[in-house]
Design a protein around this motif. Sequence first.
Motif, PDB file in Angstrom:
ATOM      1  N   VAL A 134     -26.916  -9.103  12.010  1.00  0.00           N
ATOM      2  CA  VAL A 134     -27.242  -7.734  12.409  1.00  0.00           C
ATOM      3  C   VAL A 134     -28.155  -7.064  11.387  1.00  0.00           C
ATOM      4  O   VAL A 134     -28.289  -7.517  10.259  1.00  0.00           O
ATOM      5  N   SER A 135     -28.745  -5.958  11.810  1.00  0.00           N
ATOM      6  CA  SER A 135     -29.465  -5.098  10.879  1.00  0.00           C
ATOM      7  C   SER A 135     -28.420  -4.327  10.091  1.00  0.00           C
ATOM      8  O   SER A 135     -27.265  -4.233  10.502  1.00  0.00           O
ATOM      9  N   ALA A 136     -28.811  -3.754   8.980  1.00  0.00           N
ATOM     10  CA  ALA A 136     -27.886  -3.076   8.062  1.00  0.00           C
ATOM     11  C   ALA A 136     -26.972  -2.062   8.764  1.00  0.00           C
ATOM     12  O   ALA A 136     -27.409  -0.982   9.136  1.00  0.00           O
ATOM     13  N   PRO A 137     -25.689  -2.405   8.953  1.00  0.00           N
ATOM     14  CA  PRO A 137     -24.760  -1.466   9.612  1.00  0.00           C
ATOM     15  C   PRO A 137     -24.338  -0.340   8.672  1.00  0.00           C
ATOM     16  O   PRO A 137     -24.328  -0.503   7.452  1.00  0.00           O
ATOM     17  N   ARG A 138     -24.001   0.812   9.242  1.00  0.00           N
ATOM     18  CA  ARG A 138     -23.476   1.936   8.463  1.00  0.00           C
ATOM     19  C   ARG A 138     -21.964   2.053   8.639  1.00  0.00           C
ATOM     20  O   ARG A 138     -21.314   2.816   7.936  1.00  0.00           O
ATOM     21  N   SER A 139     -21.421   1.307   9.609  1.00  0.00           N
ATOM     22  CA  SER A 139     -19.973   1.319   9.823  1.00  0.00           C
ATOM     23  C   SER A 139     -19.539  -0.015  10.407  1.00  0.00           C
ATOM     24  O   SER A 139     -20.343  -0.769  10.926  1.00  0.00           O
ATOM     25  N   ILE A 140     -18.229  -0.257  10.312  1.00  0.00           N
ATOM     26  CA  ILE A 140     -17.610  -1.465  10.848  1.00  0.00           C
ATOM     27  C   ILE A 140     -16.372  -1.027  11.609  1.00  0.00           C
ATOM     28  O   ILE A 140     -15.591  -0.212  11.102  1.00  0.00           O
ATOM     29  N   SER A 141     -16.205  -1.543  12.827  1.00  0.00           N
ATOM     30  CA  SER A 141     -15.051  -1.168  13.647  1.00  0.00           C
ATOM     31  C   SER A 141     -14.304  -2.407  14.105  1.00  0.00           C
ATOM     32  O   SER A 141     -14.916  -3.393  14.513  1.00  0.00           O
ATOM     33  N   LEU A 142     -12.975  -2.330  14.042  1.00  0.00           N
ATOM     34  CA  LEU A 142     -12.098  -3.396  14.513  1.00  0.00           C
ATOM     35  C   LEU A 142     -11.129  -2.789  15.515  1.00  0.00           C
ATOM     36  O   LEU A 142     -10.474  -1.793  15.213  1.00  0.00           O
ATOM     37  N   THR A 143     -11.033  -3.386  16.696  1.00  0.00           N
ATOM     38  CA  THR A 143     -10.113  -2.883  17.709  1.00  0.00           C
ATOM     39  C   THR A 143      -9.060  -3.947  17.989  1.00  0.00           C
ATOM     40  O   THR A 143      -9.384  -5.121  18.184  1.00  0.00           O
ATOM     41  N   THR A 180      -7.920   1.285  16.828  1.00  0.00           N
ATOM     42  CA  THR A 180      -9.215   0.980  16.217  1.00  0.00           C
ATOM     43  C   THR A 180      -9.274   1.467  14.775  1.00  0.00           C
ATOM     44  O   THR A 180      -8.936   2.611  14.482  1.00  0.00           O
ATOM     45  N   LEU A 181      -9.713   0.568  13.894  1.00  0.00           N
ATOM     46  CA  LEU A 181      -9.970   0.903  12.497  1.00  0.00           C
ATOM     47  C   LEU A 181     -11.482   0.972  12.341  1.00  0.00           C
ATOM     48  O   LEU A 181     -12.188   0.040  12.722  1.00  0.00           O
ATOM     49  N   THR A 182     -11.981   2.077  11.800  1.00  0.00           N
ATOM     50  CA  THR A 182     -13.414   2.227  11.579  1.00  0.00           C
ATOM     51  C   THR A 182     -13.659   2.474  10.107  1.00  0.00           C
ATOM     52  O   THR A 182     -13.072   3.378   9.514  1.00  0.00           O
ATOM     53  N   GLY A 183     -14.520   1.658   9.535  1.00  0.00           N
ATOM     54  CA  GLY A 183     -14.877   1.801   8.131  1.00  0.00           C
ATOM     55  C   GLY A 183     -16.283   2.344   8.002  1.00  0.00           C
ATOM     56  O   GLY A 183     -17.228   1.777   8.550  1.00  0.00           O
TER      57      GLY A 183
END
Length: 111
Positions: free
Chosen positions: A31-40, A74-77
């Motif tokens: 991916v391109s540089a993400p600003r967040s990460i989400s796990l559901t 969902t956890l969002t970082g």
Amino acid sequence: MAVAAAVTSLAGPAAAHARLVSATPAPGSAVSAPRSISLTFSERTVAAFSGFDVVNAAGAKVATRVAVSQDGKTLTGTLARPLPAGAYVVNWRIASKDGHRMTGRYDFTVR
């Protein structure tokens, strides 16, 4: 036999464990540089015992502020800054409402 079938059908959901059902970035993706990460997850998690770390190829943790969604699934970082190019690992840990603790990991690449 009917009693055995009834007991088995009742035990199924209670024996189930929360599982990771989706992630952004997705496991194995580039991916391109993400600003967040989400796990559901498939079940509600207990916020106090749930979270994740993002680790770069050198083994250093990336500064991430993790929050749990209102539904608890969902956890969002949020990352302090976009990730530079390289390989990353997400190490997650959760506790589901029934008290089961689970851990897992996956990797992705920033191009």
